[in-house]
Design a protein around this motif. Sequence first.
Motif, short mmCIF file in Angstrom:
data_model
loop_
_atom_site.label_atom_id
_atom_site.label_comp_id
_atom_site.label_asym_id
_atom_site.label_seq_id
_atom_site.Cartn_x
_atom_site.Cartn_y
_atom_site.Cartn_z
N ASP A 22 1.11 -0.91 0.31
CA ASP A 22 -0.27 0.19 -0.12
C ASP A 22 1.01 1.59 -0.01
N VAL A 54 0.34 5.47 0.74
CA VAL A 54 -0.66 5.79 1.71
C VAL A 54 -0.02 7.57 2.03
N GLN A 55 -1.33 8.36 1.44
CA GLN A 55 -0.90 9.49 1.88
C GLN A 55 -1.48 9.99 3.15
N SER A 56 -1.18 11.10 3.74
CA SER A 56 -1.50 11.67 4.82
C SER A 56 -1.25 13.18 4.04
N ASN A 63 -6.86 11.46 2.96
CA ASN A 63 -6.33 11.01 3.64
C ASN A 63 -6.51 9.23 3.07
N SER A 100 -5.31 5.92 0.56
CA SER A 100 -3.60 4.63 0.24
C SER A 100 -4.53 4.22 -1.31
N SER A 155 6.42 -0.43 5.57
CA SER A 155 5.32 1.07 4.66
C SER A 155 5.90 1.98 3.88
N VAL A 176 4.37 5.97 2.97
CA VAL A 176 3.91 6.45 3.27
C VAL A 176 4.42 8.02 2.33
N ASN A 205 4.38 11.73 3.79
CA ASN A 205 3.34 13.00 4.86
C ASN A 205 3.43 14.46 4.07
#
Length: 338
Positions: A42, A44-46, A86, A88, A155, A157, A159
Amino acid sequence: MGVLTKKGRKIILVALSVIFAGCLMFTATITASAATRVVDFDVVQSFSGINISDTVGTYTFSASNETNPMPSGASSSIYNFTLDENNSENIKIDFSEAHTGIYLYELKQTTPNQDGYRYDNQVYTVKCMVTYDSETKSKTVEVFIYRSDGNKTASVVFNNSYQADSAVEKPPVVKTVSGSTSSDSVFKFKLKSEGESNPMPSGSSNGVKYITIQGSGTAEFGTWIYTESGTYVYKVSEVNTGVAGYTYDKTVYTLTDVVTVDQYGGMLVERSIEGNMVTSASKFKFVNRYANSSLMGVKTGDIAQTGLYILISAAAAAMAFIVAKPRRHRNGGNSARS
């Protein structure tokens, strides 16, 4: 050919059962290993620091070689995708048809820059290693993910954040000239940063900005922008350029901006301006006094000659008075004797 006995038939049936069971075990091994031929992870966008309802990020997953297996929907060796808010994205790559070897990929964010947004510039390297086990006759693939600094990570990610830039108000410089002058002189003022990283207005050099005002008037240093919280200090003063007849204002103002970030990422600026004898000022006031003299514009040589003429005239008058007084006394005596 003899007829099989009952015992012989049992032996053959047992043997066939063993062979069939072995076939089932081999098939099961192939099915199980097939699952390890697919890599999926995955992205992931935060987003933080803002109401995220309208935030969208764009990303690119690219292969180092055009023959690398790619996710469904890829164009050649590039797979582009977007994420809103937010959320993924699941990256899935099937290596069933791939040869043994190492396959490299790069994953990065390609969101266009927008004012106030801070985008994660992390670049991930994805390494997929395909191997074949001759004993089990199965193909497997392992995946390793590395961050920009070369460290492994479990992971992926990104940010992102929002922090509104703050363009602060520009307090004016107010120049007042007292005294009567024949012409307006030009006066110079300086804004100096007290910190190396302080933002400065356009036209500054090495943390200093100059402006000029002709005679009495008003001018501004311009606008600067804060992008980070902190305390920023500046000094504002007049430059003594030595124009004849003027007394320059020696006031030095201290401008202090305390910058904080609100819950939505906006920049809040609390400003104070203080001078030598001034607190809570809203502008930089400077007063220059002009010495009103009738000698302004007279050359130095002319002044000296005029003084000498006055001195000689005074001396001559005094001498005439001294000489004239005895003469009047003698005339009076002669008149008495006649």
